[in-house]
Design a protein around this motif. Structure first.
Motif, mmCIF file in Angstrom:
data_model
loop_
_atom_site.group_PDB
_atom_site.id
_atom_site.type_symbol
_atom_site.label_atom_id
_atom_site.label_comp_id
_atom_site.label_asym_id
_atom_site.label_seq_id
_atom_site.Cartn_x
_atom_site.Cartn_y
_atom_site.Cartn_z
ATOM 1 N N ALA A 20 -3.173 7.210 7.234
ATOM 2 C CA ALA A 20 -3.378 6.267 8.712
ATOM 3 C C ALA A 20 -4.132 5.069 8.422
ATOM 4 O O ALA A 20 -4.277 4.099 9.250
ATOM 5 C CB ALA A 20 -5.593 6.786 7.259
ATOM 6 N N ASP A 21 -2.688 4.776 8.251
ATOM 7 C CA ASP A 21 -1.673 3.272 8.734
ATOM 8 C C ASP A 21 -1.249 3.691 9.887
ATOM 9 O O ASP A 21 -0.275 4.478 10.038
ATOM 10 C CB ASP A 21 -1.344 2.945 7.733
ATOM 11 C CG ASP A 21 -0.602 1.200 8.172
ATOM 12 O OD1 ASP A 21 -1.158 1.108 8.843
ATOM 13 O OD2 ASP A 21 -0.442 0.641 7.288
ATOM 14 N N PRO A 22 -1.937 2.863 11.516
ATOM 15 C CA PRO A 22 -1.138 2.412 12.721
ATOM 16 C C PRO A 22 -0.167 2.732 12.386
ATOM 17 O O PRO A 22 0.628 2.850 12.915
ATOM 18 C CB PRO A 22 -2.098 2.252 13.559
ATOM 19 C CG PRO A 22 -2.925 1.757 12.388
ATOM 20 C CD PRO A 22 -2.912 1.681 11.730
ATOM 21 N N ASN A 23 0.267 1.294 11.508
ATOM 22 C CA ASN A 23 1.590 0.862 11.851
ATOM 23 C C ASN A 23 2.721 2.508 9.820
ATOM 24 O O ASN A 23 2.496 1.748 8.882
ATOM 25 C CB ASN A 23 1.677 -0.541 10.808
ATOM 26 C CG ASN A 23 3.326 -0.375 10.659
ATOM 27 O OD1 ASN A 23 4.366 -0.151 10.962
ATOM 28 N ND2 ASN A 23 3.117 -2.158 10.337
ATOM 29 N N ALA A 24 2.549 3.137 10.572
ATOM 30 C CA ALA A 24 3.087 4.621 9.804
ATOM 31 C C ALA A 24 4.634 3.744 9.333
ATOM 32 O O ALA A 24 5.281 4.342 9.852
ATOM 33 C CB ALA A 24 2.499 5.906 10.373
ATOM 34 N N ASN A 25 4.628 4.821 7.897
ATOM 35 C CA ASN A 25 5.309 4.854 6.789
ATOM 36 C C ASN A 25 5.562 5.538 5.482
ATOM 37 O O ASN A 25 6.747 5.284 4.809
ATOM 38 C CB ASN A 25 6.533 3.244 7.201
ATOM 39 C CG ASN A 25 5.188 2.812 5.988
ATOM 40 O OD1 ASN A 25 4.385 2.646 5.418
ATOM 41 N ND2 ASN A 25 6.270 0.873 5.480
ATOM 42 N N LEU A 26 4.099 6.103 5.372
ATOM 43 C CA LEU A 26 4.368 7.174 4.372
ATOM 44 C C LEU A 26 5.353 8.611 4.339
ATOM 45 O O LEU A 26 5.964 7.697 3.035
ATOM 46 C CB LEU A 26 2.574 7.519 4.375
ATOM 47 C CG LEU A 26 2.409 8.503 2.791
ATOM 48 C CD1 LEU A 26 2.821 7.196 1.769
ATOM 49 C CD2 LEU A 26 1.283 8.704 2.666
ATOM 50 N N LYS B 75 0.791 -0.545 0.015
ATOM 51 C CA LYS B 75 -0.024 -0.666 0.303
ATOM 52 C C LYS B 75 0.728 1.306 0.263
ATOM 53 O O LYS B 75 0.623 2.434 -0.768
ATOM 54 C CB LYS B 75 -0.966 0.466 1.344
ATOM 55 C CG LYS B 75 -2.196 -1.079 1.432
ATOM 56 C CD LYS B 75 -2.669 -0.646 2.321
ATOM 57 C CE LYS B 75 -1.726 -0.589 4.002
ATOM 58 N NZ LYS B 75 -1.642 -1.820 4.165
ATOM 59 N N THR B 76 1.142 1.234 1.153
ATOM 60 C CA THR B 76 2.500 2.522 1.053
ATOM 61 C C THR B 76 2.961 2.598 -0.587
ATOM 62 O O THR B 76 3.710 3.398 -0.663
ATOM 63 C CB THR B 76 3.637 2.535 2.058
ATOM 64 O OG1 THR B 76 2.421 2.051 2.999
ATOM 65 C CG2 THR B 76 4.327 3.592 2.337
ATOM 66 N N THR B 77 4.627 1.795 -0.037
ATOM 67 C CA THR B 77 5.051 1.743 -1.715
ATOM 68 C C THR B 77 3.872 2.720 -2.587
ATOM 69 O O THR B 77 4.239 3.172 -3.133
ATOM 70 C CB THR B 77 5.744 0.078 -2.324
ATOM 71 O OG1 THR B 77 6.489 0.141 -1.024
ATOM 72 C CG2 THR B 77 5.882 0.416 -3.700
ATOM 73 N N MET C 214 -4.979 8.752 0.587
ATOM 74 C CA MET C 214 -4.382 8.606 2.274
ATOM 75 C C MET C 214 -4.539 6.933 2.196
ATOM 76 O O MET C 214 -4.734 6.619 1.629
ATOM 77 C CB MET C 214 -6.501 8.620 2.558
ATOM 78 C CG MET C 214 -6.771 9.037 3.558
ATOM 79 S SD MET C 214 -7.840 9.310 4.419
ATOM 80 C CE MET C 214 -8.507 8.541 5.880
ATOM 81 N N ASP C 215 -3.718 6.295 2.522
ATOM 82 C CA ASP C 215 -2.790 5.256 3.314
ATOM 83 C C ASP C 215 -3.455 5.012 3.913
ATOM 84 O O ASP C 215 -3.266 5.065 4.957
ATOM 85 C CB ASP C 215 -1.227 5.457 3.251
ATOM 86 C CG ASP C 215 -0.669 4.446 2.967
ATOM 87 O OD1 ASP C 215 -0.927 2.983 2.459
ATOM 88 O OD2 ASP C 215 0.611 4.310 3.400
ATOM 89 N N ASN C 216 -4.373 3.879 3.776
ATOM 90 C CA ASN C 216 -5.573 2.959 5.268
ATOM 91 C C ASN C 216 -4.257 1.850 5.319
ATOM 92 O O ASN C 216 -4.741 0.972 4.620
ATOM 93 C CB ASN C 216 -6.734 3.122 4.671
ATOM 94 C CG ASN C 216 -6.938 4.680 3.805
ATOM 95 O OD1 ASN C 216 -7.871 4.771 5.136
ATOM 96 N ND2 ASN C 216 -6.796 5.249 2.914
HETATM 97 MG MG LIG Z 1 2.400 1.170 4.910
#
Ligand SMILES: [Mg+2]
Ligand SMILES: Nc1ncnc2c1ncn2[C@@H]1O[C@H](COP(=O)(O)OP(=O)(O)O)[C@@H](O)[C@H]1O
Length: 251
Positions: free
Chosen positions: A39-45, A15-17, A132-134
């Motif tokens: 918006a991902d708790p595991n945020a890496n954007l 997703k983030t990629t 938005m990255d969810n």
């Molecule tokens: Mg991600």
């Protein structure tokens, strides 16, 4: 009116990629400025974009929770929250990033949440593009007061399990009554065209396949070295695939 693109999928699917390459694509097309929302708790954007936010919305919520009264200098609560959100906005040339953080606790965050929502939605209108990255549960999308998404991209890895999870996200979108104008599936980290059981499973999701993004060793290398993915060359496998997909669906 801003054009709202949401990317969703199970953790680790890409997703983030995809979000980072999507942002790179929009910038190349001169579609700017962009508000990126992680918006991902595991945020890496932020790492993928090379932008470092100082704080997250979740931190801001717990912090304002403790000090809603009294506020510095008799400042109105609303003004204070707006001011804090502004501070949480990591600004870079043409792309600003907000990181939701979290997950939110069970405590009553109702009050700041309503104000936050109101302010964040107002913030959205300042940008022609919002990306938005969810996470898979679409938690933040479901909490918004506006429920419109122009384009939803569900990302899956090339596995039956991943694609089934994408199908469940598609059902969830209907369940939480999101008004999604267009939705697509993208198969990421692919080593071949989907066929057989995988192709059948893709058809079963009800999501049209927008395209596949190949497994790209350059992504692995950039991630390994902590280099922002937006700096990947335009002729990299992943950039070419994402460009081809978006040229088609955003034409
Ligand atoms: Mg991600
Ligand atoms: N197209 C790709 N080619 C190679 N590796 C990829 C690709 N897309 C994602 N990855 C790798 O897969 C892992 C998860 O990707 P990421 O985009 O962070 O997923 P998510 O945001 O869905 O959790 C990362 O290690 C990333 O480097």
């Amino acid at each position: 009116m801003s054009y709202h693109i949401a990317v969703a999928g199970k953790g680790g699917t890409g997703k983030t990629t995809f979000s980072a390459m999507l942002i790179k694509y929009l910038l190349n097309k001169g579609r700017r400025p962009i508000l990126a929302v992680d918006a991902d708790p595991n945020a890496n954007l932020g790492e993928a974009l090379g932008v470092e936010p100082e704080t997250t919305i979740a931190d801001l919520i717990s912090e304002t929770q403790d000090r809603l009264e009294p506020l510095p200098g008799g400042m109105a609560k609303e003004t204070y929250i707006e001011y804090r959100i502004q501070a949480a906005l990591a600004e870079s040339k043409d792309v600003d990033l907000l990181v939701m953080g979290g997950p939110e606790g069970a405590g009553c965050y109702c009050y700041p949440n309503n104000l936050l929502r109101k302010y964040m939605e107002r913030l959205h209108t300042n940008y022609p593009y919002v990306v938005m990255d969810n996470e898979a549960g679409l938690e933040h999308l479901s909490r918004r007061t506006t429920n419109d998404v122009d384009l939803l991209i569900v990302v899956s890895d090339p596995t039956v399990r991943g694609v089934r999870s994408a199908g469940r996200i598609n059902e969830l979108v209907d369940g939480i009554k999101l008004d999604v104008k267009r939705r697509f599936l993208v198969i990421s980290k692919a080593t071949a065209e989907p066929e057989g059981t995988l192709a059948e499973e893709i058809a079963r999701t009800g999501l049209p396949l927008a395209g596949i993004v190949p497994l790209d060793p350059a992504v692995t290398e950039y991630d390994f070295n902590g280099r922002p993915l937006v700096e990947l060359p335009g002729d990299s496998l992943v950039a070419r695939a994402v460009t081809e997909i978006l040229d088609r669906i955003l034409a």
